[in-house]
Design an enzyme around this catalytic site. Structure first.
Site, PDB file in Angstrom:
ATOM      1  N   SER A  72       0.732  -1.255   0.200  1.00  0.00           N
ATOM      2  CA  SER A  72       0.113  -0.088  -0.043  1.00  0.00           C
ATOM      3  C   SER A  72       0.786   1.245  -0.039  1.00  0.00           C
ATOM      4  O   SER A  72       0.157   2.358  -0.085  1.00  0.00           O
ATOM      5  CB  SER A  72      -1.151  -0.054   1.123  1.00  0.00           C
ATOM      6  OG  SER A  72      -2.099  -0.924   1.019  1.00  0.00           O
ATOM      7  N   LYS A  75       0.316   3.593  -3.044  1.00  0.00           N
ATOM      8  CA  LYS A  75      -0.645   4.324  -3.036  1.00  0.00           C
ATOM      9  C   LYS A  75      -0.252   5.840  -2.901  1.00  0.00           C
ATOM     10  O   LYS A  75      -0.985   6.660  -3.620  1.00  0.00           O
ATOM     11  CB  LYS A  75      -1.605   3.848  -2.058  1.00  0.00           C
ATOM     12  CG  LYS A  75      -2.416   2.551  -2.106  1.00  0.00           C
ATOM     13  CD  LYS A  75      -3.179   2.145  -1.066  1.00  0.00           C
ATOM     14  CE  LYS A  75      -3.663   0.723  -1.209  1.00  0.00           C
ATOM     15  NZ  LYS A  75      -4.435   0.250  -0.032  1.00  0.00           N
ATOM     16  N   TYR A 199      -3.654  -2.684 -10.182  1.00  0.00           N
ATOM     17  CA  TYR A 199      -3.701  -2.307  -8.667  1.00  0.00           C
ATOM     18  C   TYR A 199      -2.671  -3.430  -8.077  1.00  0.00           C
ATOM     19  O   TYR A 199      -1.832  -3.004  -7.441  1.00  0.00           O
ATOM     20  CB  TYR A 199      -4.972  -2.225  -8.008  1.00  0.00           C
ATOM     21  CG  TYR A 199      -4.844  -2.122  -6.720  1.00  0.00           C
ATOM     22  CD1 TYR A 199      -4.550  -0.916  -5.931  1.00  0.00           C
ATOM     23  CD2 TYR A 199      -5.105  -3.333  -5.887  1.00  0.00           C
ATOM     24  CE1 TYR A 199      -4.480  -1.185  -4.619  1.00  0.00           C
ATOM     25  CE2 TYR A 199      -5.220  -3.584  -4.538  1.00  0.00           C
ATOM     26  CZ  TYR A 199      -5.068  -2.171  -3.884  1.00  0.00           C
ATOM     27  OH  TYR A 199      -4.922  -2.144  -2.479  1.00  0.00           O
ATOM     28  N   TYR A 247      -4.629   3.945   8.048  1.00  0.00           N
ATOM     29  CA  TYR A 247      -6.232   3.291   7.988  1.00  0.00           C
ATOM     30  C   TYR A 247      -6.896   3.554   9.612  1.00  0.00           C
ATOM     31  O   TYR A 247      -6.723   4.730  10.138  1.00  0.00           O
ATOM     32  CB  TYR A 247      -6.298   1.721   7.706  1.00  0.00           C
ATOM     33  CG  TYR A 247      -5.469   1.529   6.418  1.00  0.00           C
ATOM     34  CD1 TYR A 247      -5.764   1.990   5.334  1.00  0.00           C
ATOM     35  CD2 TYR A 247      -4.283   0.958   6.696  1.00  0.00           C
ATOM     36  CE1 TYR A 247      -4.973   1.623   4.092  1.00  0.00           C
ATOM     37  CE2 TYR A 247      -3.352   0.586   5.633  1.00  0.00           C
ATOM     38  CZ  TYR A 247      -3.782   1.080   4.365  1.00  0.00           C
ATOM     39  OH  TYR A 247      -3.141   0.929   3.172  1.00  0.00           O
ATOM     40  N   VAL A 265       1.080  -3.775   3.840  1.00  0.00           N
ATOM     41  CA  VAL A 265       1.066  -5.206   4.535  1.00  0.00           C
ATOM     42  C   VAL A 265       2.321  -5.941   4.168  1.00  0.00           C
ATOM     43  O   VAL A 265       2.450  -7.139   5.061  1.00  0.00           O
ATOM     44  CB  VAL A 265      -0.125  -5.775   4.258  1.00  0.00           C
ATOM     45  CG1 VAL A 265      -1.430  -5.377   4.575  1.00  0.00           C
ATOM     46  CG2 VAL A 265      -0.398  -6.050   2.593  1.00  0.00           C
TER      47      VAL A 265
HETATM   48  O1  DON Z   1      -5.000  -4.478  -1.506  1.00  0.00           O
HETATM   49  C1  DON Z   1      -4.364  -5.278  -0.606  1.00  0.00           C
HETATM   50  O2  DON Z   1      -5.012  -5.823   0.335  1.00  0.00           O
HETATM   51  C2  DON Z   1      -2.895  -5.082  -0.734  1.00  0.00           C
HETATM   52  N1  DON Z   1      -2.460  -5.090  -1.997  1.00  0.00           N
HETATM   53  C3  DON Z   1      -2.199  -3.848  -0.072  1.00  0.00           C
HETATM   54  C4  DON Z   1      -3.130  -3.621   1.252  1.00  0.00           C
HETATM   55  C5  DON Z   1      -2.063  -2.897   2.195  1.00  0.00           C
HETATM   56  O3  DON Z   1      -0.790  -2.742   1.942  1.00  0.00           O
HETATM   57  C6  DON Z   1      -2.760  -2.425   3.659  1.00  0.00           C
HETATM   58  N2  DON Z   1      -1.553  -1.843   4.211  1.00  0.00           N
HETATM   59  N3  DON Z   1      -1.431  -1.831   5.327  1.00  0.00           N
END
Ligand code: DON
Length: 312
Positions: A72, A75, A199, A247, A265
């Site tokens: 993420s 982003k 994405y 978040y 993540v």
């Molecule tokens: O879309 C997702 O769930 C993952 N590609 C990215 C989520 C993420 O990194 C949340 N951050 N802490």
């Protein structure tokens, strides 16, 4: 450009090494993400931290040259690209408020007619990717994202891990559900599979902790930053990082650390001390909100030791 509060490079290196040693013996390392199987294979023992200061120093501790999945954190780069292309018009499709819910929550999206709360929750990031995808092929957009990140870092050796992207795609039902719902509400312009595929690949960009700190320099307003993003816009990106970058853990991160930050993540966090430093940390174990457990603790200790804070 502000000096790093009278700290010499030796002082900073000492602080970094001390934090690295403390993290090596930390009892609770959190849990590695397992909903993307390729990420579940990563050991929770890794730790790295890197700081690039406004006066051009770049200091590291731990495994700072080992690539990891930025997830993420990507982003932030796609938001910068989308704001460059569409300006504030982007916010007709995505809000600027903290969500107070998990990064992959579905429930809020329905009650708010398919307009995601902010560009950092998954639904919001899908809208941002959908916006930059319009009129282009995924390959072109991914090339543009990589070019942006490589230019920001000043390094070319930054790539997409296709196994991680495929692993997420094979288990991407929640993101596809978010994308389909937004399509039903008229807030997705490309086929959900195409937006999600793009994405997943942007999230699968791999960088080292050192490269990530280098890539974050434009966000502290480093010399030359305006080449990538205007000063007014980077203040706004920082505002969104502070309020939404972690978040439903964003308030806690702001309270404990006091700096804009964006987590992923994969266990990475990019944090910005405006005018002073770009900070990257990597430790794959996550807390309940999906943010790096030791990464947060390490940046909290760094902020305390250096006095870096956006709150004076
Ligand atoms: O879309 C997702 O769930 C993952 N590609 C990215 C989520 C993420 O990194 C949340 N951050 N802490």
């Amino acid at each position: 450009m502000a000096a790093p509060l009278g700290l010499t490079p030796a002082d900073l290196q000492h602080i970094l090494d001390r934090i690295g040693a403390e993290m090596a013996s930390a009892p609770d390392r959190g849990r590695v993400a397992d909903y993307i199987p390729e990420l579940a294979r990563i050991s929770d023992q890794h730790f790295a931290m890197a700081i690039c200061t406004a006066d051009g120093q770049c200091l590291t501790t731990g495994a700072a040259d080992q690539p990891f999945s930025i997830q993420s954190i990507s982003k932030v780069f796609t938001l910068a690209l989308a704001l460059g292309r569409f300006g504030d018009q982007l916010f007709a499709r995505v809000g600027r408020e903290p969500s107070g819910l998990a990064f992959n929550s579905v429930v809020q999206l329905e009650s708010e007619q398919g307009i995601p709360r902010n560009p950092f929750i998954n639904a919001g990031a899908l809208v941002v990717t959908d916006a930059i995808l319009q009129g282009h092929q995924p390959r072109e957009v991914l090339g543009e994202i990589l070019r942006f990140v490589r230019e920001a870092a000043g390094e070319d050796d930054i790539h997409i891990n296709k196994s991680v992207a495929a692993s997420e795609a094979a288990h991407g039902h929640r993101n596809l559900a978010l994308a389909h719902f937004m399509a039903a509400q008229g807030n997705l312009k490309n086929p959900p599979e195409l937006t999600c595929g793009t994405y997943f690949h942007q999230c699968a960009i791999e960088m080292t902790t050192r490269q990530l700190a280098l890539a974050g320099r434009f966000l502290m307003g480093a010399p030359g930053a305006a080449r990538l993003v205007s000063p007014a816009r980077l203040r706004r990106i920082n505002a969104l990082m502070l309020t939404c970058g972690h978040y439903d853990g964003s308030g806690e991160f702001a309270y404990r650390v006091g700096l804009p930050g964006k987590s992923g993540v994969g266990g990475g966090i990019l944090a910005i001390a405006p005018g002073r430093a770009s900070i990257a940390v990597w430790s794959p174990g996550l807390n309940a909100q999906g943010n790096s457990q030791l990464g947060t603790l390490a940046i909290e200790r760094l902020a305390r030791a250096t006095g870096w804070s956006v709150f004076g």
